[in-house]
Enzyme design. Structure first.
Site, PDB file in Angstrom:
ATOM      1  N   GLU A 289      63.923  21.203  54.599  1.00 27.89           N
ATOM      2  CA  GLU A 289      63.173  20.023  54.641  1.00 27.89           C
ATOM      3  C   GLU A 289      64.207  19.153  53.911  1.00 27.89           C
ATOM      4  O   GLU A 289      63.814  18.539  52.764  1.00 27.89           O
ATOM      5  CB  GLU A 289      62.044  20.063  53.797  1.00 27.89           C
ATOM      6  CG  GLU A 289      61.030  21.135  53.931  1.00 27.89           C
ATOM      7  CD  GLU A 289      60.110  21.361  52.889  1.00 27.89           C
ATOM      8  OE1 GLU A 289      60.237  20.968  51.810  1.00 27.89           O
ATOM      9  OE2 GLU A 289      58.749  21.821  53.442  1.00 27.89           O
ATOM     10  N   ARG A 328      66.585   3.614  41.414  1.00 30.95           N
ATOM     11  CA  ARG A 328      67.153   4.911  41.003  1.00 30.95           C
ATOM     12  C   ARG A 328      68.067   4.558  39.677  1.00 30.95           C
ATOM     13  O   ARG A 328      68.177   5.511  38.725  1.00 30.95           O
ATOM     14  CB  ARG A 328      67.904   5.544  42.175  1.00 30.95           C
ATOM     15  CG  ARG A 328      67.015   5.807  43.478  1.00 30.95           C
ATOM     16  CD  ARG A 328      67.713   6.499  44.440  1.00 30.95           C
ATOM     17  NE  ARG A 328      68.047   7.700  43.980  1.00 30.95           N
ATOM     18  CZ  ARG A 328      69.074   8.334  43.442  1.00 30.95           C
ATOM     19  NH1 ARG A 328      70.322   7.721  43.468  1.00 30.95           N
ATOM     20  NH2 ARG A 328      69.304   9.341  42.833  1.00 30.95           N
ATOM     21  N   TYR A 332      66.591   7.330  37.087  1.00 28.83           N
ATOM     22  CA  TYR A 332      67.163   8.430  37.241  1.00 28.83           C
ATOM     23  C   TYR A 332      68.682   8.376  36.588  1.00 28.83           C
ATOM     24  O   TYR A 332      69.423   9.106  36.487  1.00 28.83           O
ATOM     25  CB  TYR A 332      67.423   8.985  38.490  1.00 28.83           C
ATOM     26  CG  TYR A 332      66.194   9.183  39.477  1.00 28.83           C
ATOM     27  CD1 TYR A 332      64.982  10.226  38.922  1.00 28.83           C
ATOM     28  CD2 TYR A 332      65.868   8.535  40.526  1.00 28.83           C
ATOM     29  CE1 TYR A 332      63.824  10.130  39.930  1.00 28.83           C
ATOM     30  CE2 TYR A 332      64.780   8.650  41.313  1.00 28.83           C
ATOM     31  CZ  TYR A 332      63.706   9.594  41.237  1.00 28.83           C
ATOM     32  OH  TYR A 332      62.800   9.409  41.841  1.00 28.83           O
ATOM     33  N   CYS A 358      63.269  -9.549  34.313  1.00 27.56           N
ATOM     34  CA  CYS A 358      63.042  -9.457  32.866  1.00 27.56           C
ATOM     35  C   CYS A 358      63.056  -8.201  32.286  1.00 27.56           C
ATOM     36  O   CYS A 358      61.852  -7.893  31.655  1.00 27.56           O
ATOM     37  CB  CYS A 358      61.922 -10.487  32.512  1.00 27.56           C
ATOM     38  SG  CYS A 358      62.366 -12.171  33.125  1.00 27.56           S
ATOM     39  N   GLU A 359      63.768  -7.319  32.236  1.00 28.91           N
ATOM     40  CA  GLU A 359      63.875  -5.781  31.702  1.00 28.91           C
ATOM     41  C   GLU A 359      65.448  -5.735  31.332  1.00 28.91           C
ATOM     42  O   GLU A 359      66.356  -5.808  32.363  1.00 28.91           O
ATOM     43  CB  GLU A 359      63.438  -4.941  32.628  1.00 28.91           C
ATOM     44  CG  GLU A 359      61.959  -4.992  33.308  1.00 28.91           C
ATOM     45  CD  GLU A 359      60.892  -4.199  32.434  1.00 28.91           C
ATOM     46  OE1 GLU A 359      61.628  -3.412  31.750  1.00 28.91           O
ATOM     47  OE2 GLU A 359      59.942  -4.183  32.902  1.00 28.91           O
TER      48      GLU A 359
END
Ligand SMILES: *Cc1c(COP(=O)(O)O)cnc(C)c1O
Length: 439
Positions: A289, A328, A332, A358-359
């Site tokens: 998979e 991502r 991560y 805004c981060e």
């Protein structure tokens, strides 16, 4: 020349060329197959995802050819990229699907896959999802808990429906990788220990409507070490030997790619040899998979430069894509390469590529070498075909990012950019709120 972050001085050079990509510079402009990325940008604006149909085909066929002697079927893990055009293309080449929700079953059916090629995984399937899956005649449900087993049993009795099931084994293998993508340890929420499976297997065999077909295992994502698979598969075969009537083994996904040059992609030869070995040791049908391995390197996120600013010693390139389009790096700590559309010439500058959200976590790439850039120049974030568009949101009132597929010299928008009205279309201001407004 292959796209490699601008020049031979790039940190991202070597890994890229090894990965069967279709992104390269022609006349100093980054192309996807025969299409200049700027052509698409002019047509639909930025940001957008762009996928190469040829790269998708090549990667699927390469993997299938590697496994040809083993009779392994490839079930594409749809959650990596569930765009209908992507699922349709892979389905057309003979891929089945591994899904984790009823929504993904809907997508696979809409993309033309046969229900009998779809395997339903996932740790928390709802009653409605199970009913929907069984009514549609999917190939198999991979059971992940005793509660789920009981729920399926009840549904079968109630609707007098048969259920082909497999049990997801937790082999207690620590696949390393990022904490958020490891799934095969004893304490992870996924799968069942051998003792529980032995118990449920006999209950399933005794039930007239439950058809236990096999076992499944999936130990995590971004796996670079074939040895981890070997350990997991050995344990899976031991368990299969202890049970009667195991006719299929679903060996999971997780094949790793090299996002940057300090990372090694999975050794496919070694993986294929391992599967050949498994083939010799069992008569069961085999399936794998893979998600990321098939689609990540077939896609880029194309973004326009908004402005370049200096913050202390850092050169910050503000672009029009953000963490809501590609999460991502934020989620991560993923390191994606950044390829300028205009092939880079020295001098190159150590840069941070950040979005407008805004981060402070809204950074798409740290420490990349980029040339001088003007407002409106384009950058492509590489290896963005997996877990990119599927994880996008409308955070900060931003429009969901569109997707484009290129096939040789042709391209098509395969998910268009919505309008703001469409983004708000599911929302209403109810009467009850009107009383609260300040008069
Ligand atoms: C996510 C997932 C996959 C695919 O993982 P990749 O790392 O994208 O290959 C396969 N099987 C299951 C059960 C999954 O949850």
């Amino acid at each position: 020349m292959r796209a490699q972050g601008g020049s031979d001085t790039s940190r991202y050079g070597r890994g890229v060329r090894r990965q069967l990509t279709a992104f390269e510079y022609r006349n100093e402009r980054l192309h996807v197959e025969d299409v200049d990325l700027a052509t698409i940008a002019r047509e639909i604006g930025t940001p957008f995802y762009c996928y190469s149909a040829t790269a998708l085909r090549r990667r699927f066929l390469h993997l299938r050819n590697m496994l040809a002697g083993t009779g392994t079927s490839v079930l594409y893990a749809v959650k990596a990229n569930s765009n209908l055009a992507v699922v349709h293309l892979l389905g057309g080449l003979g891929a089945g699907a591994d899904v984790v929700s009823a929504g993904e079953i809907h997508r696979c059916l809409a993309a033309g896959l046969g229900a009998n090629t779809i395997v339903f995984s996932g740790v928390g399937k709802s009653r409605d999802e199970i009913v929907f899956a069984l009514e549609n005649g999917i190939r198999q449900i991979n059971i992940e808990s005793e509660g789920e087993f009981d729920r399926i049993l009840k549904i079968c009795d109630e609707f007098d429906m048969e259920a082909p099931v497999a049990f997801r084994f937790n082999p207690d293998v620590d696949a390393g990788g990022h904490e958020k993508i490891s799934t095969g340890r004893q304490t992870d929420k996924f799968g069942l220990p051998a003792a529980t499976i032995r118990h449920l297997w006999s209950r399933a065999r005794a039930h007239p409507l439950i058809r236990p077909v096999g076992l499944a295992v999936h130990i995590g994502s971004q796996i670079h070490d074939v040895g981890l698979y070997r350990t997991a598969f050995d344990r899976l075969l031991d368990l299969a030997d202890a049970l009667d009537g195991v006719s299929s083994l679903d060996l999971g996904g997780g094949l790793g790619i090299a996002y940057h040059e300090e990372e090694e992609a999975i050794d496919l030869d070694g993986y294929a040899r391992l599967l050949a070995d498994i083939r010799r040791r069992t008569d069961a049908e085999l399936a794998i998979e893979p998600g990321r391995w098939l689609v990540a390197s077939a896609g880029v996120l194309v973004t326009g430069v908004n402005t370049v600013k200096q913050a202390g010693s850092k050169r910050i390139v503000i672009v029009d894509a953000a963490m809501n389009d590609l999460v991502r790096p934020t989620l991560y700590d993923a390191r994606h390469p950044v390829w300028p559309h205009r092939e880079a010439t020295p001098p190159l500058f150590d840069s941070v590529v950040a979005g407008p959200v805004c981060e402070s976590g809204d950074v798409l790439a740290h420490d990349v070498l980029l040339p001088g850039l003007d407002d409106g120049d384009l950058l492509a974030i590489g290896h963005a075909g997996a877990y990119g568009a599927v994880m996008a949101s409308g955070y900060n009132g931003r429009l969901l990012v569109p997707e484009v597929m290129v096939d040789q010299d042709r391209h098509a928008v395969v998910r268009r950019r919505p309008g703001h009205d469409e983004m708000m279309a599911l929302e209403t201001v109810p009467d009850l709120q009107r009383h609260d407004t300040v008069r």
